[in-house]
Design an enzyme around this catalytic site. Structure first.
Site, PDB file in Angstrom:
ATOM      1  N   LYS A 194       0.831  -1.204   0.000  1.00  0.00           N
ATOM      2  CA  LYS A 194       0.000   0.000   0.000  1.00  0.00           C
ATOM      3  C   LYS A 194       0.875   1.267   0.000  1.00  0.00           C
ATOM      4  O   LYS A 194       0.671   2.182  -0.800  1.00  0.00           O
ATOM      5  CB  LYS A 194      -0.920  -0.018   1.229  1.00  0.00           C
ATOM      6  CG  LYS A 194      -1.840   1.157   1.301  1.00  0.00           C
ATOM      7  CD  LYS A 194      -2.778   1.033   2.495  1.00  0.00           C
ATOM      8  CE  LYS A 194      -3.173   2.412   2.965  1.00  0.00           C
ATOM      9  NZ  LYS A 194      -3.251   2.525   4.397  1.00  0.00           N
ATOM     10  N   ASP A 222      -7.308   1.514   1.062  1.00  0.00           N
ATOM     11  CA  ASP A 222      -7.362   1.840   2.494  1.00  0.00           C
ATOM     12  C   ASP A 222      -8.780   1.568   2.994  1.00  0.00           C
ATOM     13  O   ASP A 222      -9.592   0.978   2.284  1.00  0.00           O
ATOM     14  CB  ASP A 222      -6.918   3.299   2.736  1.00  0.00           C
ATOM     15  CG  ASP A 222      -8.002   4.285   2.327  1.00  0.00           C
ATOM     16  OD1 ASP A 222      -8.945   3.892   1.598  1.00  0.00           O
ATOM     17  OD2 ASP A 222      -7.929   5.451   2.751  1.00  0.00           O
TER      18      ASP A 222
END
Ligand code: SF4
Length: 228
Positions: free
Chosen positions: A128, A147
């Protein structure tokens, strides 16, 4: 053949969603203040379990104090921890920043690498974080940042059936979102998740995506039932 049709329909629907979100949030961009790949990498590491607004307050001074990867690697024990304390989990984050700084200084000549493979080898850097840096500091659409907002909103919109696993959600999204939009798509969903499609009380009645959203119609029906 039927599956292909389904995927094509899903792609078209996703493009409609993106077009509406672009009109709704024309200024959507990365909310973490930064002026270099290193600054964005640091800010993203600090953003774990912390708001972007809090990270921006902390990095305002931090970036003046630590200007190179080596500076993070050499930060004295206790000092870096204190500098980032208010972002939470500061012991772990300081460890990641020191390790990341040392690896970049020793193995990459002080420059943040620009590939997924190299970035994810850095201490404290997962897929991420690497996606955030590649997309926003290097302009490379290598993946979609997933997210909590992207997870929630893409589930409600029926863009994925995976509710928890970020890797599986990302795999679903990259099949239907045009690659040139991968970085922007995350920003759009994050903006939408913060402003309209909030976790507890989504504002479906005023949502520009209502016509395209399976969950929105259910939320509205449930609210109407409560009022009866
Ligand atoms: S209609 Fe409701 S659930 Fe669907 S995206 Fe909009 S706010 Fe979220």
């Amino acid at each position: 053949m039927a599956a292909k049709k389904g995927l094509e329909a899903q792609r078209e629907r996703t493009e409609e969603i993106i077009a509406i979100l672009k009109r709704t949030y024309p200024d959507a961009k990365c909310a973490l203040d930064h002026s270099s790949p290193l600054e964005l990498l640091v800010a993203t590491i600090l953003s774990a379990q912390c708001t972007d607004a809090r990270v921006n307050i902390v990095t305002k001074d931090l970036f003046k104090k630590y200007k190179t990867a080596k500076a993070y690697a050499a930060a004295p024990a206790g000092v870096l921890e204190k500098d980032i304390q208010s972002t939470g989990f500061f012991n772990n984050k300081a460890k990641s920043l020191r390790g990341m700084g040392a690896a970049i200084a020793d193995e990459h000549g002080g420059k943040v690498p620009d590939t997924m493979e190299e970035l994810t080898k850095l201490p404290g850097v997962g897929r991420k974080t690497a996606n955030v840096v590649l997309g926003n500091a290097f302009g490379k659409n290598i993946g979609v940042v997933v997210d909590t907002h992207v997870t929630r909103v893409s589930n409600r919109l029926g863009l994925t059936k995976h509710a928890v696993d970020a890797v599986k959600i990302e795999q679903d999204l990259i099949k239907i979102v045009p690659q040139a939009e991968w970085t922007l798509f995350s920003h759009l969903l994050i903006h939408h998740g913060r402003q309209i499609c909030q976790a507890r009380k989504p504002k479906c009645e005023s949502c520009p995506l209502l016509e395209l959203c399976p969950a929105g119609k259910k939320f509205i029906a449930a609210e109407a039932k409560k009022k009866k």
